[in-house]
Scaffold this motif. Structure first.
Motif, PDB file in Angstrom:
ATOM      1  N   LYS A   1      -6.468  -3.260  21.367  1.00 30.30           N
ATOM      2  CA  LYS A   1      -7.148  -3.445  19.951  1.00 30.30           C
ATOM      3  C   LYS A   1      -6.454  -2.424  19.056  1.00 30.30           C
ATOM      4  CE  LYS A   1     -11.709  -3.400  17.677  1.00 30.30           C
ATOM      5  NZ  LYS A   1     -11.210  -4.817  17.213  1.00 30.30           N
ATOM      6  N   VAL A   2      -5.969  -2.938  17.996  1.00 31.53           N
ATOM      7  CA  VAL A   2      -5.024  -2.219  16.998  1.00 31.53           C
ATOM      8  C   VAL A   2      -5.561  -2.167  15.647  1.00 31.53           C
ATOM      9  CG1 VAL A   2      -2.752  -1.827  16.348  1.00 31.53           C
ATOM     10  CG2 VAL A   2      -3.218  -2.730  18.667  1.00 31.53           C
ATOM     11  N   VAL A   3      -5.388  -1.038  15.199  1.00 30.18           N
ATOM     12  CA  VAL A   3      -5.587  -1.124  13.423  1.00 30.18           C
ATOM     13  C   VAL A   3      -4.348  -0.270  12.853  1.00 30.18           C
ATOM     14  CG1 VAL A   3      -6.871   0.056  11.788  1.00 30.18           C
ATOM     15  CG2 VAL A   3      -8.268  -0.753  13.569  1.00 30.18           C
ATOM     16  N   LEU A   4      -3.512  -1.038  12.053  1.00 29.67           N
ATOM     17  CA  LEU A   4      -2.612  -0.578  11.386  1.00 29.67           C
ATOM     18  C   LEU A   4      -3.047   0.060   9.887  1.00 29.67           C
ATOM     19  CD1 LEU A   4       0.604  -0.426  11.082  1.00 29.67           C
ATOM     20  CD2 LEU A   4       0.528  -3.017  10.321  1.00 29.67           C
ATOM     21  N   VAL A   5      -2.549   1.167   9.600  1.00 29.79           N
ATOM     22  CA  VAL A   5      -3.091   1.699   8.296  1.00 29.79           C
ATOM     23  C   VAL A   5      -1.599   1.995   7.593  1.00 29.79           C
ATOM     24  CG1 VAL A   5      -4.041   3.715   7.044  1.00 29.79           C
ATOM     25  CG2 VAL A   5      -4.923   3.035   9.468  1.00 29.79           C
ATOM     26  N   ASP A   6      -1.779   1.523   6.471  1.00 27.57           N
ATOM     27  CA  ASP A   6      -0.608   1.670   5.455  1.00 27.57           C
ATOM     28  C   ASP A   6      -0.542   2.892   4.757  1.00 27.57           C
ATOM     29  OD1 ASP A   6       2.011   1.558   4.046  1.00 27.57           O
ATOM     30  OD2 ASP A   6       1.628  -0.556   3.365  1.00 27.57           O
ATOM     31  N   LEU A   7      -0.182   4.163   4.851  1.00 26.18           N
ATOM     32  CA  LEU A   7      -0.041   5.179   4.353  1.00 26.18           C
ATOM     33  C   LEU A   7       1.161   5.788   3.801  1.00 26.18           C
ATOM     34  CD1 LEU A   7      -2.600   8.019   5.968  1.00 26.18           C
ATOM     35  CD2 LEU A   7      -2.546   7.143   3.570  1.00 26.18           C
ATOM     36  N   ASP A   8       2.075   4.416   3.443  1.00 20.52           N
ATOM     37  CA  ASP A   8       3.316   4.850   2.815  1.00 20.52           C
ATOM     38  C   ASP A   8       2.967   5.044   1.038  1.00 20.52           C
ATOM     39  OD1 ASP A   8       5.827   4.670   1.745  1.00 20.52           O
ATOM     40  OD2 ASP A   8       6.484   3.064   2.982  1.00 20.52           O
ATOM     41  N   LEU A   9       2.534   6.227   1.015  1.00 27.29           N
ATOM     42  CA  LEU A   9       2.074   6.455  -0.521  1.00 27.29           C
ATOM     43  C   LEU A   9       3.055   6.143  -1.461  1.00 27.29           C
ATOM     44  CD1 LEU A   9       0.091   9.597   0.154  1.00 27.29           C
ATOM     45  CD2 LEU A   9      -0.694   7.203   0.587  1.00 27.29           C
ATOM     46  N   GLY A  10       2.592   5.045  -2.262  1.00 28.49           N
ATOM     47  CA  GLY A  10       3.444   4.761  -3.510  1.00 28.49           C
ATOM     48  C   GLY A  10       4.371   3.561  -3.357  1.00 28.49           C
ATOM     49  N   MET A  11       4.490   3.469  -1.780  1.00 26.66           N
ATOM     50  CA  MET A  11       5.677   2.254  -1.566  1.00 26.66           C
ATOM     51  C   MET A  11       4.731   1.440  -0.444  1.00 26.66           C
ATOM     52  SD  MET A  11       8.328   2.744  -3.337  1.00 26.66           S
ATOM     53  CE  MET A  11       9.613   1.907  -2.489  1.00 26.66           C
ATOM     54  N   ALA A  12       3.652   1.248  -0.506  1.00 32.15           N
ATOM     55  CA  ALA A  12       2.868   0.560   0.639  1.00 32.15           C
ATOM     56  C   ALA A  12       3.446  -0.848   0.397  1.00 32.15           C
ATOM     57  CB  ALA A  12       1.195   0.761   0.441  1.00 32.15           C
ATOM     58  N   ASN A  13       3.599  -1.633   1.560  1.00 33.13           N
ATOM     59  CA  ASN A  13       4.214  -2.806   1.711  1.00 33.13           C
ATOM     60  C   ASN A  13       3.925  -3.509   2.954  1.00 33.13           C
ATOM     61  OD1 ASN A  13       5.838  -1.785   3.377  1.00 33.13           O
ATOM     62  ND2 ASN A  13       7.641  -2.060   2.338  1.00 33.13           N
ATOM     63  N   ILE A  14       2.897  -3.103   3.779  1.00 32.07           N
ATOM     64  CA  ILE A  14       2.812  -3.750   4.888  1.00 32.07           C
ATOM     65  C   ILE A  14       2.168  -5.200   4.615  1.00 32.07           C
ATOM     66  CG2 ILE A  14       1.073  -3.838   6.867  1.00 32.07           C
ATOM     67  CD1 ILE A  14       3.410  -2.000   7.674  1.00 32.07           C
ATOM     68  N   ASP A  15       1.185  -5.433   3.531  1.00 30.79           N
ATOM     69  CA  ASP A  15       0.727  -6.585   3.267  1.00 30.79           C
ATOM     70  C   ASP A  15       1.781  -7.655   2.729  1.00 30.79           C
ATOM     71  OD1 ASP A  15       0.792  -4.398   1.274  1.00 30.79           O
ATOM     72  OD2 ASP A  15      -0.104  -5.920  -0.055  1.00 30.79           O
ATOM     73  N   ILE A  16       2.717  -7.022   2.056  1.00 30.14           N
ATOM     74  CA  ILE A  16       3.740  -7.893   1.786  1.00 30.14           C
ATOM     75  C   ILE A  16       4.546  -8.631   2.861  1.00 30.14           C
ATOM     76  CG2 ILE A  16       5.988  -8.043   0.425  1.00 30.14           C
ATOM     77  CD1 ILE A  16       4.738  -5.869  -1.351  1.00 30.14           C
ATOM     78  N   LEU A  17       4.901  -7.653   3.709  1.00 34.38           N
ATOM     79  CA  LEU A  17       5.469  -8.095   4.975  1.00 34.38           C
ATOM     80  C   LEU A  17       4.803  -9.229   5.636  1.00 34.38           C
ATOM     81  CD1 LEU A  17       6.841  -4.680   6.536  1.00 34.38           C
ATOM     82  CD2 LEU A  17       8.534  -6.663   5.305  1.00 34.38           C
ATOM     83  N   MET A  18       3.489  -9.228   5.598  1.00 33.39           N
ATOM     84  CA  MET A  18       2.799 -10.388   6.169  1.00 33.39           C
ATOM     85  C   MET A  18       2.361 -11.521   5.334  1.00 33.39           C
ATOM     86  SD  MET A  18      -0.086  -7.957   8.508  1.00 33.39           S
ATOM     87  CE  MET A  18      -0.761  -7.117   6.996  1.00 33.39           C
ATOM     88  N   GLY A  19       2.857 -11.330   4.036  1.00 33.39           N
ATOM     89  CA  GLY A  19       2.583 -12.459   3.296  1.00 33.39           C
ATOM     90  C   GLY A  19       0.939 -12.470   2.837  1.00 33.39           C
ATOM     91  N   MET A  20       0.207 -11.267   2.802  1.00 36.43           N
ATOM     92  CA  MET A  20      -0.836 -11.352   2.627  1.00 36.43           C
ATOM     93  C   MET A  20      -1.382 -10.761   1.176  1.00 36.43           C
ATOM     94  SD  MET A  20      -2.117 -12.401   5.591  1.00 36.43           S
ATOM     95  CE  MET A  20      -3.979 -12.132   5.263  1.00 36.43           C
ATOM     96  N   THR A  21      -2.656 -10.925   0.591  1.00 33.43           N
ATOM     97  CA  THR A  21      -3.057 -10.402  -0.477  1.00 33.43           C
ATOM     98  C   THR A  21      -4.384  -9.672  -0.249  1.00 33.43           C
ATOM     99  OG1 THR A  21      -1.996 -12.168  -1.825  1.00 33.43           O
ATOM    100  CG2 THR A  21      -3.650 -10.704  -3.041  1.00 33.43           C
ATOM    101  N   PRO A  22      -4.384  -8.490   0.005  1.00 37.08           N
ATOM    102  CA  PRO A  22      -5.838  -7.713   0.313  1.00 37.08           C
ATOM    103  C   PRO A  22      -6.606  -7.848  -0.733  1.00 37.08           C
ATOM    104  CG  PRO A  22      -4.065  -6.093   0.387  1.00 37.08           C
ATOM    105  CD  PRO A  22      -3.174  -7.706   0.141  1.00 37.08           C
TER     106      PRO A  22
ATOM    107  N   THR B   1      -5.522   1.686  19.682  1.00 35.55           N
ATOM    108  CA  THR B   1      -4.342   2.488  19.117  1.00 35.55           C
ATOM    109  C   THR B   1      -4.564   2.385  17.647  1.00 35.55           C
ATOM    110  OG1 THR B   1      -2.975   2.024  20.989  1.00 35.55           O
ATOM    111  CG2 THR B   1      -1.772   2.892  18.957  1.00 35.55           C
ATOM    112  N   ILE B   2      -4.315   3.515  17.048  1.00 35.28           N
ATOM    113  CA  ILE B   2      -4.376   3.373  15.381  1.00 35.28           C
ATOM    114  C   ILE B   2      -2.665   3.756  15.150  1.00 35.28           C
ATOM    115  CG2 ILE B   2      -5.332   4.244  13.081  1.00 35.28           C
ATOM    116  CD1 ILE B   2      -7.854   4.909  14.569  1.00 35.28           C
ATOM    117  N   ILE B   3      -2.093   2.745  14.357  1.00 39.43           N
ATOM    118  CA  ILE B   3      -0.690   3.113  14.073  1.00 39.43           C
ATOM    119  C   ILE B   3      -0.774   3.253  12.552  1.00 39.43           C
ATOM    120  CG2 ILE B   3       1.689   2.025  13.843  1.00 39.43           C
ATOM    121  CD1 ILE B   3       0.960   0.353  15.967  1.00 39.43           C
ATOM    122  N   ILE B   4      -0.161   4.516  12.198  1.00 41.63           N
ATOM    123  CA  ILE B   4      -0.135   4.881  10.480  1.00 41.63           C
ATOM    124  C   ILE B   4       1.448   4.865  10.107  1.00 41.63           C
ATOM    125  CG2 ILE B   4      -0.543   6.715   8.882  1.00 41.63           C
ATOM    126  CD1 ILE B   4      -2.667   7.654  10.894  1.00 41.63           C
ATOM    127  N   ASP B   5       1.581   4.159   9.259  1.00 46.07           N
ATOM    128  CA  ASP B   5       2.866   3.892   8.331  1.00 46.07           C
ATOM    129  C   ASP B   5       2.974   4.807   7.411  1.00 46.07           C
ATOM    130  OD1 ASP B   5       5.305   2.758   8.108  1.00 46.07           O
ATOM    131  OD2 ASP B   5       4.801   1.536   6.618  1.00 46.07           O
TER     132      ASP B   5
END
Length: 289
Positions: free
Chosen positions: A54-75, A136-140
């Motif tokens: 069970k995984v949670v991915l957290v986008d903490l790439d401050l100012g350049m967050a793009n995990i949602d774009i790589l997935m084609g998602m609109t949170p 696992t919690i993965i923080i980008d």
């Protein structure tokens, strides 16, 4: 509002009914941009899920967050809205491909240090609710070492350091190791060489890097693996579909699967893992100096 409350109650009920986990917090780092850090974080998370994690991915790439774009998602929500609108972490926990749970960073969320003390406290309190929720919690984090990303790495259980074979990327990755080791000699760093022409080249570069770190810093880092150059990766980025789903039989996907297996089987003990509570406690202490 009623829908948000219903969703929060469902998430709470789900959390209470599931076995308590000791979440392993991993940050993903790179010395420079363009080495595939966020793409690795996303596909590594999905590869872990294939193994039942069970995984949670957290986008903490401050100012350049793009995990949602790589997935084609609109949170619908993100970290910035959680803080500014006092939303619960369950309100901003979105579902992506294959049910991957992730938290988007949100544009405009650039610096934790710019938040008011009350906002930071709220941020930390909400993050801590993830305790026991995931394996696992993965923080980008952002490329390089901003003050915020540096403190995130120092607060995590483990750091995955991504680089390529390019001399500039190697030099920047070494700088990351040097700075983090200088602040916390016991830090656990695992090296990943991305976009290698062949496995032999990747392992040679990794071995030389490891030897240099040991010689000049008297530090041992772990070589996690090497990911081959693969045309399917760029194709998947353009399609906004994770490559491990778009091309599961590609070389890159198969390598990620093996790395995920190594990650899961390589650390079955919870000893030394601070989990999300430890991460929040150390990060809070650093940001409230």
């Amino acid at each position: 509002m009623q829908q948000d409350q219903a969703y929060s109650l469902r998430q709470l009920s789900k959390t209470l009914s599931e076995p308590v986990r000791h979440s392993r917090v991993v940050t993903v780092a790179s010395g420079k941009g363009g080495v595939g850090k966020s793409n690795f974080a996303l596909n590594f998370a999905l590869s872990l899920m294939e193994l039942g994690q069970k995984v949670v991915l957290v986008d903490l790439d401050l100012g350049m967050a793009n995990i949602d774009i790589l997935m084609g998602m609109t949170p619908k929500a993100h970290l910035l809205s959680m803080i500014k609108q006092k939303q619960s972490v369950w309100d901003v926990l979105e579902k992506g491909p294959n049910g991957l749970e992730y938290i988007a960073g949100g544009s405009g969320f650039t610096k934790l240090l710019q938040l008011q003390e009350e906002e930071r406290s709220y941020f930390f309190a909400e993050l801590e609710k993830l305790h026991g929720y995931a394996d696992t919690i993965i923080i980008d984090t952002g490329a390089g070492l901003t003050l915020e990303s540096q403190q995130c790495h120092l607060s995590a259980d483990e750091v995955m350091l991504l680089t390529t074979c390019e001399p500039t990327a190697i030099a920047d990755a070494y700088s990351v190791v040097k700075i983090l080791h200088g602040r916390q000699p016991s830090i656990s760093i695992q090296l990943v060489i991305n976009r290698v022409v062949n496995p032999k080249e990747g392992m040679e570069v990794a071995s030389k890097f490891k030897a240099a770190v040991h010689s000049f810093l008297q530090m041992d880092i772990k070589i996690f693996g090497a990911i081959p150059e693969d045309p399917h990766v760029l194709q998947s980025v353009l399609k906004q579909v994770p490559f491990c789903l778009a091309a599961p039989r590609s070389q890159a996907s198969q390598t990620l699967r093996r790395l995920a297996e190594r990650f899961v089987t390589g650390s079955t003990s919870e000893d030394g893992h601070g989990g999300i509570k430890g991460f929040v406690r150390k990060l809070s202490r650093m940001l409230n100096f």
